[in-house]
Enzyme design. Structure first.
Site, short mmCIF file in Angstrom:
data_model
loop_
_atom_site.label_atom_id
_atom_site.label_comp_id
_atom_site.label_asym_id
_atom_site.label_seq_id
_atom_site.Cartn_x
_atom_site.Cartn_y
_atom_site.Cartn_z
N ASP A 140 38.66 132.00 40.97
CA ASP A 140 37.39 132.60 41.42
C ASP A 140 36.91 132.08 42.78
OD1 ASP A 140 36.39 130.07 40.71
OD2 ASP A 140 34.52 130.93 39.96
N GLU A 141 37.82 131.53 43.58
CA GLU A 141 37.39 130.96 44.86
C GLU A 141 38.37 131.23 45.98
OE1 GLU A 141 36.33 126.64 45.02
OE2 GLU A 141 36.08 127.03 42.87
N ASP A 181 32.61 131.49 46.02
CA ASP A 181 32.86 131.07 44.64
C ASP A 181 32.09 132.03 43.72
OD1 ASP A 181 33.82 128.89 42.70
OD2 ASP A 181 31.70 129.03 42.23
N1 DCP Z 1 37.06 127.20 33.82
C1 DCP Z 1 37.62 126.72 32.63
N2 DCP Z 1 37.46 125.40 32.26
C2 DCP Z 1 36.75 124.56 33.04
C3 DCP Z 1 36.19 125.02 34.26
C4 DCP Z 1 36.38 126.35 34.61
O1 DCP Z 1 38.26 127.49 31.91
N3 DCP Z 1 36.58 123.28 32.65
C5 DCP Z 1 37.23 128.63 34.17
C6 DCP Z 1 36.04 129.42 33.69
C7 DCP Z 1 35.22 129.68 34.89
C8 DCP Z 1 36.27 129.71 36.02
O2 DCP Z 1 37.29 128.82 35.58
O3 DCP Z 1 34.49 130.89 34.82
C9 DCP Z 1 35.71 129.28 37.35
O4 DCP Z 1 35.27 127.94 37.28
P1 DCP Z 1 34.00 127.42 38.05
O5 DCP Z 1 34.05 125.95 38.03
O6 DCP Z 1 33.87 128.10 39.36
O7 DCP Z 1 32.77 127.82 37.10
P2 DCP Z 1 32.04 129.19 36.88
O8 DCP Z 1 32.48 130.25 37.84
O9 DCP Z 1 32.14 129.55 35.45
O10 DCP Z 1 30.51 128.80 37.16
P3 DCP Z 1 29.76 128.55 38.55
O11 DCP Z 1 28.72 129.63 38.61
O12 DCP Z 1 29.13 127.21 38.39
O13 DCP Z 1 30.75 128.61 39.64
CA CA Z 2 35.31 127.96 41.13
CA CA Z 3 32.63 129.83 40.06
#
Ligand code: DCP
Ligand code: CA
Ligand code: CA
Length: 365
Positions: free
Chosen positions: A113-114, A9
């Site tokens: 992203d996963e 992730d």
């Molecule tokens: N995303 C979004 N709205 C949300 C959740 C996520 O637009 N409510 C988008 C932005 C994030 C991407 O999806 O960058 C990936 O989501 P993640 O839940 O994996 O969160 P992040 O990668 O941003 O943070 P983490 O470091 O906690 O994985």
């Molecule tokens: Ca994710």
């Molecule tokens: Ca993420």
């Protein structure tokens, strides 16, 4: 052999890309916003970096609230197409580390992203080798894309997915089969991947709070509360059992063939005949099922056992052997022009399959 699955992730993905693109943002709180366009900051937070999280800013909250929590933060509009390009390159790196399989998938992207990677063959079921592979993956993504990610390793998808969130950002966590209970049981049932608020609430009413409680609960009782498949799944998940296979995204079926070269080589004279033979096999299979294709993918596995793929999409579905050969050879010459490590195996596959409808066209007569 002991199964090994790796989950990756990316860390604060959209905000991390913005940070990388603009070094002035380093050290600052960065908030990526989905703006509704009505007025300034009228949308919701897409994501934010860990500095912003320190101020209490979270995905999904109104941007105006984030602004109150930290007026100094950089607020940037979301650039989804750009993040998708970065995601595609990251996924290509990840895919290259997965096992190579002729039937059954070894790679599954589950969001922008996963992804899951099946690495059972690569590691021979050895968790310390899996850990090293995880470190290699992190290093390559850092080097090539200047981004960090968090990695989880487990005997199945469920555990690897849960393990990757243990240490974030830039973490790596391996949960070997002998650690399943000590990993899972202290956690609340809501932490079990696949349990949402509704199920968690229902379990709580039944007096099941921790995953340990779930593991010790009577399966008959779970089945009568949640139905047979779900009840059995809950009971198994609580002891870390999950046999679900990896699935290629988009669910589209592909037909492919892969084979080993007589020797490791970058010589087109040696590679071409094998490519022709593989393409011929693919076409016979398509013909026998009366299918056409629209995408052509060539895979090469080099002498370091790394796998690379390139695809081409045609502008209409077709079932011609000549077209397949032409596309496959074109892709192969691209590979050859940019590769320094010799190829060991090559593969050809077609996707975007469609049934050839009704009568044959004029050209078939
Ligand atoms: N995303 C979004 N709205 C949300 C959740 C996520 O637009 N409510 C988008 C932005 C994030 C991407 O999806 O960058 C990936 O989501 P993640 O839940 O994996 O969160 P992040 O990668 O941003 O943070 P983490 O470091 O906690 O994985
Ligand atoms: Ca994710
Ligand atoms: Ca993420």
């Amino acid at each position: 052999m002991q199964r090994v699955v790796l989950h990756v992730d990316m860390d604060y993905f959209f905000a991390a890309i913005e940070e990388r693109e603009n070094p002035e943002l380093r050290g600052k709180a960065v908030v990526v916003c989905m703006l509704s366009g009505r007025s300034e900051l009228s949308g919701a937070v897409s994501t934010c970096n860990y500095i912003a999280r320190g101020f209490g800013i979270r995905s999904g909250m109104p941007c105006s609230r984030a602004k109150k929590l930290n007026p100094e933060a950089a607020f940037l509009p979301v650039r989804k197409e750009f993040y998708t390009l970065v995601s595609d390159r990251v996924m290509e790196i990840l895919r290259s580390y997965a096992d190579v399989r002729e039937n059954g998938e070894a790679f599954e992207q589950i969001s922008i992203d996963e992804a899951f990677l099946e690495i059972t063959e690569k590691t021979g079921g050895d968790f310390s080798l899996a850990f090293e592979l995880g470190m290699q993956i992190k290093n390559e993504i850092k080097e090539k894309e200047n981004l960090t990610c968090s990695v989880g390793i487990g005997p199945n998808k469920l555990i690897s997915k849960m393990a990757s969130s243990v240490k974030k950002p830039d973490g790596i966590t391996a949960v070997s089969p002998d650690k399943l209970e000590s990993f899972l049981w202290p956690l609340k049932v809501s932490k079990l991947w696949g349990i949402g608020d509704v199920t968690a609430g229902k379990l709580q009413e039944m007096g099941i709070v921790k995953i340990k409680d779930l593991a010790e609960h009577d399966v008959i009782d779970l089945v009568s509360a949640f139905g047979k498949p779900r009840g059995i799944w809950l009971k198994q998940a609580a002891v870390g059992v999950d046999e679900s296979p990896l699935k290629e995204r988009e669910g589209s079926e592909q037909i492919g063939r892969i084979a080993t070269l007589p020797e490791d080589t970058l010589d087109v004279q040696l590679i071409s005949p094998l490519l022709d033979r593989l393409a011929g096999d693919v076409i016979s299979k398509l013909n026998s099922r009366e299918l056409s294709f629209r995408t052509v993918t060539v895979t090469v596995i080099n002498s370091n056992f790394r796998m690379y793929t390139k695809s081409r999409t045609l502008n209409h579905p077709i079932s011609s052997k000549e077209v397949l050969l032409e596309a496959a050879h074109e892709i192969m010459s691209e590979f050859l022009s940019e590769s320094h490590v010799e190829f060991r195996r090559v593969g050809v596959r077609v996707g975007d399959l469609q049934k050839i409808k009704g009568q044959k066209s004029l050209f078939d007569y």
